[in-house]
Design a protein around this motif. Structure first.
Motif, PDB file in Angstrom:
ATOM      1  N   TYR A  21       0.788  -1.193  -0.053  1.00  0.00           N
ATOM      2  CA  TYR A  21       0.065   0.031   0.073  1.00  0.00           C
ATOM      3  C   TYR A  21       0.981   1.391   0.038  1.00  0.00           C
ATOM      4  O   TYR A  21       0.357   2.357  -0.341  1.00  0.00           O
ATOM      5  N   GLN A  22       2.106   1.053   0.336  1.00  0.00           N
ATOM      6  CA  GLN A  22       2.897   2.281   0.710  1.00  0.00           C
ATOM      7  C   GLN A  22       2.950   3.288  -0.790  1.00  0.00           C
ATOM      8  O   GLN A  22       3.080   4.588  -0.788  1.00  0.00           O
ATOM      9  N   TYR A  23       2.758   2.799  -1.967  1.00  0.00           N
ATOM     10  CA  TYR A  23       2.675   3.291  -3.273  1.00  0.00           C
ATOM     11  C   TYR A  23       1.593   4.312  -3.536  1.00  0.00           C
ATOM     12  O   TYR A  23       1.615   5.330  -4.246  1.00  0.00           O
ATOM     13  N   SER A  24       0.501   3.906  -2.762  1.00  0.00           N
ATOM     14  CA  SER A  24      -0.753   4.729  -2.836  1.00  0.00           C
ATOM     15  C   SER A  24      -0.986   5.512  -1.795  1.00  0.00           C
ATOM     16  O   SER A  24      -1.598   6.756  -1.819  1.00  0.00           O
ATOM     17  N   LEU A  25      -0.483   5.013  -0.456  1.00  0.00           N
ATOM     18  CA  LEU A  25      -0.713   5.825   0.568  1.00  0.00           C
ATOM     19  C   LEU A  25       0.062   7.154   0.484  1.00  0.00           C
ATOM     20  O   LEU A  25      -0.165   8.249   1.238  1.00  0.00           O
ATOM     21  N   LEU A  26       1.306   7.218  -0.165  1.00  0.00           N
ATOM     22  CA  LEU A  26       2.185   8.394  -0.191  1.00  0.00           C
ATOM     23  C   LEU A  26       2.081   9.293  -1.271  1.00  0.00           C
ATOM     24  O   LEU A  26       2.664  10.120  -1.444  1.00  0.00           O
ATOM     25  N   ILE A  27       0.760   8.896  -1.956  1.00  0.00           N
ATOM     26  CA  ILE A  27       0.623   9.790  -3.217  1.00  0.00           C
ATOM     27  C   ILE A  27       0.417  11.451  -3.092  1.00  0.00           C
ATOM     28  O   ILE A  27       0.806  12.244  -3.658  1.00  0.00           O
ATOM     29  N   PRO A  28      -0.408  11.639  -1.718  1.00  0.00           N
ATOM     30  CA  PRO A  28      -0.554  13.109  -1.689  1.00  0.00           C
ATOM     31  C   PRO A  28       0.822  13.524  -1.249  1.00  0.00           C
ATOM     32  O   PRO A  28       1.058  14.855  -1.652  1.00  0.00           O
ATOM     33  N   MET A  30       3.571  12.839  -2.740  1.00  0.00           N
ATOM     34  CA  MET A  30       4.695  12.986  -3.860  1.00  0.00           C
ATOM     35  C   MET A  30       4.674  14.139  -4.739  1.00  0.00           C
ATOM     36  O   MET A  30       5.207  14.335  -5.612  1.00  0.00           O
ATOM     37  N   LYS A  31       3.423  15.199  -4.428  1.00  0.00           N
ATOM     38  CA  LYS A  31       3.348  16.102  -5.019  1.00  0.00           C
ATOM     39  C   LYS A  31       4.508  17.208  -4.467  1.00  0.00           C
ATOM     40  O   LYS A  31       4.788  18.074  -5.327  1.00  0.00           O
ATOM     41  N   TYR A  32       5.056  16.816  -3.427  1.00  0.00           N
ATOM     42  CA  TYR A  32       5.891  17.887  -2.969  1.00  0.00           C
ATOM     43  C   TYR A  32       7.183  17.011  -3.016  1.00  0.00           C
ATOM     44  O   TYR A  32       8.418  17.866  -2.909  1.00  0.00           O
ATOM     45  N   LEU A  33       7.517  15.839  -2.847  1.00  0.00           N
ATOM     46  CA  LEU A  33       8.736  15.153  -2.800  1.00  0.00           C
ATOM     47  C   LEU A  33       8.858  14.011  -4.019  1.00  0.00           C
ATOM     48  O   LEU A  33       7.848  13.675  -4.358  1.00  0.00           O
ATOM     49  N   ASN A  34      10.012  13.924  -4.273  1.00  0.00           N
ATOM     50  CA  ASN A  34      10.492  12.877  -5.410  1.00  0.00           C
ATOM     51  C   ASN A  34       9.756  11.624  -4.934  1.00  0.00           C
ATOM     52  O   ASN A  34      10.116  10.968  -4.021  1.00  0.00           O
ATOM     53  N   PRO A  35       8.877  11.143  -5.918  1.00  0.00           N
ATOM     54  CA  PRO A  35       8.169   9.866  -5.828  1.00  0.00           C
ATOM     55  C   PRO A  35       9.200   8.701  -5.541  1.00  0.00           C
ATOM     56  O   PRO A  35       9.023   7.817  -4.507  1.00  0.00           O
ATOM     57  N   THR A  36      10.219   8.433  -6.363  1.00  0.00           N
ATOM     58  CA  THR A  36      11.151   7.612  -6.388  1.00  0.00           C
ATOM     59  C   THR A  36      11.918   7.536  -4.926  1.00  0.00           C
ATOM     60  O   THR A  36      12.000   6.419  -4.237  1.00  0.00           O
ATOM     61  N   ILE A  37      12.254   8.682  -4.552  1.00  0.00           N
ATOM     62  CA  ILE A  37      13.152   8.515  -3.367  1.00  0.00           C
ATOM     63  C   ILE A  37      12.067   8.455  -2.128  1.00  0.00           C
ATOM     64  O   ILE A  37      12.691   7.918  -1.176  1.00  0.00           O
ATOM     65  N   GLY A  43      10.432   2.136   1.745  1.00  0.00           N
ATOM     66  CA  GLY A  43      10.470   0.666   1.424  1.00  0.00           C
ATOM     67  C   GLY A  43      11.653   0.177   2.451  1.00  0.00           C
ATOM     68  O   GLY A  43      11.371  -0.897   3.036  1.00  0.00           O
ATOM     69  N   ILE A  44      12.561   0.798   2.458  1.00  0.00           N
ATOM     70  CA  ILE A  44      13.643   0.483   3.412  1.00  0.00           C
ATOM     71  C   ILE A  44      13.414   0.421   4.717  1.00  0.00           C
ATOM     72  O   ILE A  44      13.858  -0.469   5.694  1.00  0.00           O
ATOM     73  N   ILE A  45      12.360   1.563   5.223  1.00  0.00           N
ATOM     74  CA  ILE A  45      12.219   1.322   6.751  1.00  0.00           C
ATOM     75  C   ILE A  45      11.307   0.142   6.925  1.00  0.00           C
ATOM     76  O   ILE A  45      11.517  -0.483   7.919  1.00  0.00           O
ATOM     77  N   ILE A  46      10.322  -0.503   6.199  1.00  0.00           N
ATOM     78  CA  ILE A  46       9.462  -1.405   6.150  1.00  0.00           C
ATOM     79  C   ILE A  46      10.308  -2.563   6.273  1.00  0.00           C
ATOM     80  O   ILE A  46      10.337  -3.594   7.134  1.00  0.00           O
ATOM     81  N   VAL A  47      11.259  -2.797   5.357  1.00  0.00           N
ATOM     82  CA  VAL A  47      12.352  -3.853   5.257  1.00  0.00           C
ATOM     83  C   VAL A  47      13.110  -4.113   6.607  1.00  0.00           C
ATOM     84  O   VAL A  47      13.572  -5.159   7.006  1.00  0.00           O
ATOM     85  N   VAL A  48      13.762  -2.841   6.914  1.00  0.00           N
ATOM     86  CA  VAL A  48      14.366  -2.808   8.314  1.00  0.00           C
ATOM     87  C   VAL A  48      13.703  -3.518   9.514  1.00  0.00           C
ATOM     88  O   VAL A  48      14.042  -4.126  10.153  1.00  0.00           O
ATOM     89  N   ILE A  49      12.418  -2.840   9.474  1.00  0.00           N
ATOM     90  CA  ILE A  49      11.371  -3.172  10.726  1.00  0.00           C
ATOM     91  C   ILE A  49      11.054  -4.718  10.666  1.00  0.00           C
ATOM     92  O   ILE A  49      11.065  -5.704  11.542  1.00  0.00           O
ATOM     93  N   LEU A  50      11.103  -5.201   9.401  1.00  0.00           N
ATOM     94  CA  LEU A  50      10.787  -6.714   9.209  1.00  0.00           C
ATOM     95  C   LEU A  50      12.015  -7.677   9.514  1.00  0.00           C
ATOM     96  O   LEU A  50      11.856  -8.495  10.525  1.00  0.00           O
ATOM     97  N   PHE A  51      13.217  -7.269   9.364  1.00  0.00           N
ATOM     98  CA  PHE A  51      14.340  -7.873   9.658  1.00  0.00           C
ATOM     99  C   PHE A  51      14.810  -7.971  11.163  1.00  0.00           C
ATOM    100  O   PHE A  51      15.088  -8.827  11.848  1.00  0.00           O
ATOM    101  N   ARG A 139      -1.469   8.001 -11.553  1.00  0.00           N
ATOM    102  CA  ARG A 139      -1.195   7.416 -10.363  1.00  0.00           C
ATOM    103  C   ARG A 139      -2.194   7.381  -9.260  1.00  0.00           C
ATOM    104  O   ARG A 139      -2.622   6.526  -8.429  1.00  0.00           O
ATOM    105  N   PHE A 140      -3.235   8.282  -9.707  1.00  0.00           N
ATOM    106  CA  PHE A 140      -4.609   8.354  -8.626  1.00  0.00           C
ATOM    107  C   PHE A 140      -5.186   6.941  -9.012  1.00  0.00           C
ATOM    108  O   PHE A 140      -5.668   6.467  -8.201  1.00  0.00           O
ATOM    109  N   GLY A 141      -5.649   6.802 -10.298  1.00  0.00           N
ATOM    110  CA  GLY A 141      -6.324   5.453 -10.532  1.00  0.00           C
ATOM    111  C   GLY A 141      -5.954   4.151 -10.120  1.00  0.00           C
ATOM    112  O   GLY A 141      -6.751   3.183  -9.539  1.00  0.00           O
ATOM    113  N   TYR A 142      -4.612   3.929 -10.198  1.00  0.00           N
ATOM    114  CA  TYR A 142      -3.947   2.706  -9.852  1.00  0.00           C
ATOM    115  C   TYR A 142      -3.738   2.692  -8.306  1.00  0.00           C
ATOM    116  O   TYR A 142      -3.839   1.596  -7.721  1.00  0.00           O
ATOM    117  N   GLY A 143      -3.861   3.794  -7.573  1.00  0.00           N
ATOM    118  CA  GLY A 143      -3.559   3.977  -6.269  1.00  0.00           C
ATOM    119  C   GLY A 143      -5.102   3.847  -5.728  1.00  0.00           C
ATOM    120  O   GLY A 143      -5.226   2.812  -4.656  1.00  0.00           O
TER     121      GLY A 143
END
Length: 391
Positions: A21-28, A30-37, A43-51, A139-143
Motif C-alpha cells: 500500500y505504500q505506493y498509494s498511501l504516499l501519493i498526496p 508525492m506532489k512535494y517530494l520525489n516519488p522514487t526517493i 520501503g527500506i524502513i519497512i524492510v528494516v523493521i521486518l528484519f 497514479r491516482f487511478g492505480y492508487g
C-alpha cells in the motif's frame, strides 16, 4: 514455539500489506517530494523493521537462489545485449526490497485482513485528490484500484474469511466499492478499470467457476452491455460534462468503441510497432534492459517489453509463468486464502502492465513472482494450513 511462529507470521503479513500500500498511501506527499526517493525510503524502513522483528528466524533460501538467478540474467543482459547500467540499478532498487519482504513466512489470511483494513484508509487518503487541483490521473487511478479490489474482497469473502459478518458493514462496503470504482473510472486511468475487470473475471470464472448459472447470466449481461457501450459511454460523458466534470478515461473508452482501438491508443500503436521491430532485429537476446527509452517513452505492454529487452525466449517464459499462476489459482488443492492473494497480485500487476508502466519498475509483479517461489504448496499441507486458519 508454535505461538511464536504464528505471531511472527501475522506481523510479517501486516508489513507486507503495508509494503503493497505504500505506493498509494504516499501519493498526496508525492506532489512535494520525489516519488522514487520517497518510496525508496519508506520501503527500506519497512524492510528494516521486518528484519529486526525476525532477527532469530531462518531465511528462506529460495529467495536468495532466485535473486542469484535474476542477477545472473542481468549480467548476461549487460554483456550480450549491452543493457544500460542505469536501468539495471533502477530495477535492482525495486527488486531487492520486494524480495527481502518474502524471506520470512507470512499468514495469507492476516495479509488479506490487513489489506482490507488499509483499503478504507487508502480510500479516504485519495478520494479528495481530484478536487484539490492538478493531479496525475494514472497514479491516482492505480492508487484507488487497491481500495476497490479489497472492498470487493471484503464484500464477497467477508463471511468466509471472518472479516465482515454484519449486514450494515456489507452495505457500507458496497457503497465504498461503488464510490472507489466511480472515482477510478472518472478521474483515473483506463488500465485501473482493466485491472479490476481482470480480478472480476478470475474470481468469477476460475475461483467460483462452480456457479455456472450466475456466471452465465453475468456473461450474457456483459455481451449486452458491450453491444450498447458506445451509447452508454456517450450518455455518461454528456452527464458529466453538464456537471462540469471531464473524464479522460471515459473519453478514451468512447473513442475506442466508436472509432476503433487505434483511435484511442494514445500513440501506443507506434510504440508497439517499434518494439516489434526491435524484437525482430534481436529475437534471441533482446536489446538490453532499460526502464524507459531515451525520450522517456516505453512500450506500454508487458509481453512486448520483455521481448524487446530480453528476446523471444524470455517472452515465452513469461507466458508459461502466467499460465502456471492461473493453473495454481484453479487448483482444488489450494486454500481460498492463498487463491485470493494470488488473484489480487495477478490482477493489479498484469492488468496494469498490459497497457501501461514498465515491468522493471512495478513491485506488484515481483511480489507475485516471489510469492509463487516461496508460498507454493499443494495437497495435504494446504488443507492443514486452511484448517489451522479457520480454527
Amino acid at each position: 514455539m508454535e505461538k511464536f511462529k504464528d505471531r511472527h507470521e501475522k506481523i510479517n503479513s501486516k508489513l507486507i500489506a503495508l509494503f503493497l500500500y505504500q505506493y498509494s498511501l504516499l501519493i498526496p506527499i508525492m506532489k512535494y517530494l520525489n516519488p522514487t526517493i520517497l518510496v525508496s525510503i519508506s520501503g527500506i524502513i519497512i524492510v528494516v523493521i521486518l528484519f529486526l522483528y525476525n532477527n532469530r528466524s531462518p531465511i528462506n533460501l529460495k529467495v536468495i537462489f532466485a535473486l542469484c538467478i535474476i542477477t545472473l540474467c542481468l549480467a548476461m543482459n549487460i554483456l550480450l545485449a549491452h543493457a544500460r547500467l542505469y536501468g539495471i540499478f533502477t530495477f535492482l532498487a525495486i527488486l531487492f526490497p520486494v524480495s527481502l519482504m518474502f524471506v520470512f513466512p507470512f499468514d495469507n489470511r492476516m495479509f488479506i485482513h490487513t489489506c482490507c483494513t488499509l483499503a478504507t484508509l487508502n480510500f479516504f487518503v485519495l478520494c479528495f485528490i481530484p478536487f484539490l487541483g492538478e493531479y496525475e490521473y494514472m497514479r491516482f487511478g492505480y492508487g484507488m484500484l487497491l481500495s476497490a479490489v479489497f472492498f470487493y474482497i471484503r464484500l464477497v469473502y467477508g463471511d468466509k474469511l471472518h472479516i465482515n459478518k454484519k449486514r450494515q458493514n456489507k452495505v457500507g462496503d458496497a457503497l465504498l466499492l461503488l464510490a472507489s470504482l466511480s472515482e477510478m473510472g472518472i478521474y483515473g486511468a483506463r488500465g485501473a478499470l482493466l485491472s479490476f475487470g481482470l480480478l472480476f473475471m478470475i474470481d468469477w470464472f476460475i475461483i467460483n467457476k462452480h456457479r455456472i448459472f450466475r456466471n452465465g447470466l453475468f456473461l450474457i449481461t456483459v455481451i449486452f452491455i458491450y453491444t450498447q457501450i458506445g451509447n452508454i459511454l456517450t450518455i455518461i460523458e454528456l452527464m458529466l460534462q453538464r456537471l462540469g466534470i471531464f473524464s479522460y478515461a471515459i473519453k478514451k473508452f468512447r473513442m475506442q468503441f466508436e472509432s476503433g482501438i487505434f483511435a484511442a491508443s494514445s500513440g501506443r500503436t507506434k510504440l508497439y510497432k517499434a518494439a516489434i521491430d526491435k524484437i525482430i532485429d534481436h529475437p534471441w537476446l533482446g536489446n538490453g534492459l532499460d526502464v524507459a527509452e531515451k525520450d522517456g517513452l516505453y512500450v506500454h505492454n508487458l509481453f512486448l517489453q520483455v521481448g524487446q529487452d530480453f528476446g523471444i525466449p524470455a517472452m515465452l517464459f513469461l507466458i508459461i509463468f502466467l499460465i502456471l499462476i492461473l493453473s495454481y489459482i484453479n487448483s482444488k488443492k489450494v486454500s481460498l486464502e492463498v487463491k485470493i492473494v494470488y488473484e489480487v497480485l495477478f490482477a493489479i500487476s498484469i492488468g496494469r502492465l498490459m497497457v501501461s508502466s514498465v515491468l522493471w519498475r512495478r513491485p506488484e509483479f515481483w511480489m507475485l513472482v516471489f510469492l509463487y517461489l516461496t508460498k507454493k504448496r499443494t495437497g495435504r499441507m494446504v488443507i492443514e494450513e486452511h484448517n489451522r486458519i479457520l480454527e
